[in-house]
Design a protein around this motif. Sequence first.
Motif, short mmCIF file in Angstrom:
data_model
loop_
_atom_site.label_atom_id
_atom_site.label_comp_id
_atom_site.label_asym_id
_atom_site.label_seq_id
_atom_site.Cartn_x
_atom_site.Cartn_y
_atom_site.Cartn_z
N ILE A 140 0.86 -1.19 0.00
CA ILE A 140 0.00 0.00 0.00
C ILE A 140 0.89 1.23 0.00
CG2 ILE A 140 -1.96 1.17 1.06
CD1 ILE A 140 -2.39 -1.27 2.81
N TYR A 141 0.50 2.23 -0.76
CA TYR A 141 1.18 3.53 -0.74
C TYR A 141 0.18 4.52 -0.14
CZ TYR A 141 4.34 7.24 -2.43
OH TYR A 141 5.22 8.29 -2.52
N PHE A 142 0.34 4.81 1.15
CA PHE A 142 -0.50 5.80 1.81
C PHE A 142 0.01 7.20 1.47
CE2 PHE A 142 -1.17 2.19 4.81
CZ PHE A 142 -2.55 2.08 4.66
N SER A 143 -0.91 8.07 1.07
CA SER A 143 -0.51 9.38 0.56
C SER A 143 -1.21 10.50 1.32
CB SER A 143 -0.87 9.48 -0.92
OG SER A 143 -0.75 10.80 -1.39
N PHE A 144 -0.44 11.55 1.64
CA PHE A 144 -1.02 12.76 2.24
C PHE A 144 -1.85 13.53 1.24
CE2 PHE A 144 0.48 15.24 6.17
CZ PHE A 144 0.15 14.18 7.01
N ALA A 145 -1.68 13.24 -0.04
CA ALA A 145 -2.45 13.91 -1.09
C ALA A 145 -3.44 12.91 -1.68
CB ALA A 145 -1.52 14.43 -2.18
N GLY A 146 -4.66 13.38 -1.90
CA GLY A 146 -5.67 12.54 -2.54
C GLY A 146 -5.89 12.99 -3.97
N GLY A 147 -7.11 12.83 -4.46
CA GLY A 147 -7.45 13.29 -5.80
C GLY A 147 -6.66 12.59 -6.88
N PRO A 148 -6.31 13.30 -7.96
CA PRO A 148 -5.61 12.70 -9.11
C PRO A 148 -4.25 12.12 -8.77
CG PRO A 148 -6.53 14.85 -9.68
CD PRO A 148 -6.66 14.72 -8.19
N THR A 149 -3.65 12.55 -7.66
CA THR A 149 -2.33 12.04 -7.27
C THR A 149 -2.34 10.53 -7.09
OG1 THR A 149 -1.64 14.13 -6.25
CG2 THR A 149 -0.55 12.13 -5.48
N LEU A 150 -3.43 10.00 -6.58
CA LEU A 150 -3.51 8.56 -6.33
C LEU A 150 -3.43 7.77 -7.64
CD1 LEU A 150 -6.31 8.58 -3.61
CD2 LEU A 150 -3.82 8.60 -3.28
N ASP A 151 -4.13 8.27 -8.64
CA ASP A 151 -4.07 7.61 -9.95
C ASP A 151 -2.67 7.70 -10.54
OD1 ASP A 151 -5.37 6.43 -12.39
OD2 ASP A 151 -4.76 8.34 -13.26
N LEU A 152 -2.01 8.83 -10.36
CA LEU A 152 -0.65 9.01 -10.86
C LEU A 152 0.31 8.02 -10.22
CD1 LEU A 152 1.43 10.70 -12.51
CD2 LEU A 152 1.64 12.18 -10.51
N LEU A 153 0.18 7.83 -8.91
CA LEU A 153 1.06 6.89 -8.21
C LEU A 153 0.90 5.47 -8.73
CD1 LEU A 153 0.64 8.27 -4.58
CD2 LEU A 153 2.79 8.17 -5.87
N GLU A 154 -0.33 5.10 -9.05
CA GLU A 154 -0.58 3.74 -9.55
C GLU A 154 -0.18 3.60 -11.02
OE1 GLU A 154 -4.27 2.52 -6.57
OE2 GLU A 154 -4.65 2.86 -8.70
N ARG A 155 -0.56 4.59 -11.81
CA ARG A 155 -0.38 4.48 -13.26
C ARG A 155 1.07 4.71 -13.68
NH1 ARG A 155 -0.70 8.79 -16.12
NH2 ARG A 155 -2.04 9.78 -14.56
N GLN A 156 1.70 5.73 -13.13
CA GLN A 156 3.05 6.09 -13.57
C GLN A 156 4.14 5.39 -12.77
OE1 GLN A 156 3.67 10.24 -14.37
NE2 GLN A 156 5.87 10.14 -14.00
N TYR A 157 3.88 5.18 -11.47
CA TYR A 157 4.95 4.64 -10.62
C TYR A 157 4.70 3.20 -10.17
CZ TYR A 157 6.89 9.30 -10.62
OH TYR A 157 7.46 10.49 -11.02
N GLY A 158 3.57 2.63 -10.53
CA GLY A 158 3.35 1.22 -10.28
C GLY A 158 2.97 0.85 -8.86
N ALA A 159 2.49 1.80 -8.08
CA ALA A 159 2.02 1.46 -6.73
C ALA A 159 0.81 0.53 -6.84
CB ALA A 159 1.63 2.73 -5.97
N PRO A 160 0.86 -0.65 -6.23
CA PRO A 160 -0.26 -1.60 -6.36
C PRO A 160 -1.58 -1.02 -5.88
CG PRO A 160 1.67 -2.70 -5.47
CD PRO A 160 1.97 -1.22 -5.46
N ARG A 161 -1.56 -0.30 -4.79
CA ARG A 161 -2.77 0.38 -4.32
C ARG A 161 -2.36 1.65 -3.59
NH1 ARG A 161 -6.02 -3.36 -0.31
NH2 ARG A 161 -5.66 -4.98 -1.85
N ALA A 162 -2.74 2.79 -4.15
CA ALA A 162 -2.47 4.09 -3.54
C ALA A 162 -3.74 4.55 -2.84
CB ALA A 162 -2.06 5.11 -4.61
N ARG A 163 -3.61 4.94 -1.58
CA ARG A 163 -4.75 5.33 -0.78
C ARG A 163 -4.44 6.64 -0.05
NH1 ARG A 163 -6.27 1.82 -3.57
NH2 ARG A 163 -7.40 -0.09 -3.02
N ALA A 164 -5.42 7.53 -0.03
CA ALA A 164 -5.25 8.77 0.74
C ALA A 164 -5.34 8.45 2.22
CB ALA A 164 -6.34 9.77 0.35
#
Length: 364
Positions: A140-164
């Motif tokens: 899991i990649y827990f992120s202080f930023a939500g919104g489009p950033t979560l999709d970017l983490l998964e799509r561009q950087y390969g995070a299996p599941r990005a969650r705010a």
Amino acid sequence: MKLIVLGLSLSSSWGNGHATTYRALLKAFAERGHQVHFLERNVRWYAGENRDLSDPDWCRLSLYEGLADLQRRHAREIAAADAVLLGSYVPEGVEVAKFLFETARGIVAFYDIDTPVTLGKLSRGDHEYVSPEVIPGFDIYFSFAGGPTLDLLERQYGAPRARALYCAVDPSLYHPLIADRRWNLGYLGTYSPDRQPKVERLLLETARRMPDRRFVVAGPSYPDSIAWPANVDRIDHVPPARHAEFYSASRATLNITRQDMVAAGWSPSVRLFEAAACGVPILSDRWDGIEDLFDPGSEISLVEDADEVEQALKSLDSMQGVRARSRILRHHSAAHRAEELESELLDARPGSRSNVPNRERSAA
């Protein structure tokens, strides 16, 4: 659940917002019946008088001297933990991540308290504490930023599941206090070159226009070259134990967001939630997503220049702070975040996802 956290700092709040974030979240997580052990790199700038929490009663805290010391003293416990959470800005973070992938048998997650800053670093090839190589290895990649950033983490950087997992606040520590309203507007934040133009435009310029009002800027590392107006007080550091007192001593507080976080949107700072929990009317800069957290005009005032700050101070609605605190209690307390953390870690347990291929790729 046994959770091990490797973070920038739990013991010292000097010059960083990580400590107060971890303290609120992990205290609430422990109150849900879990065991927490926090591992912190022992660095000189968080030592001595700057260390304001050396023995928390809701988790274990251990200091280590470097990667070799971490491996020697804590490998067995890391291997046995149900989950391990690595935070942003941990020294040698990339190598620590690889060690966790090789050692841990449970969930390995990343907690990015600086997501927009992290993405800016990655785009420049700066892999100070995390890299594209290791991101796919985290369950899991827990992120202080939500919104489009979560999709970017998964799509561009390969995070299996990005969650705010936004920052939060402990309402038992941050609440309204009866205090002398010494200042009309206060700002609490460590000096940052990208925030300083807004400090100048929103607070210092307003102070020059309103010489009969009192203002305050609190936080370390401000350069001596800044020309502070006579009606602006300076405080070098306010320890967390006195944050509620500081907020309550102002008729309003100013929230200023770092530029990377403005660009990303959906990136609230812990100071925003702290001030709201203290029931103080908030004047904040504008960024995408803030309206998902607070109702502009009712729970928070959005300002862009000294004209709007001056007008807001002249027509201040004291009930705005009451409504903002109510929002915190309903949606943004540490108890809410601890419940979210627990839920995500349980959902990511072995059997509900396949993480071995990702870890093999990240360690290759």
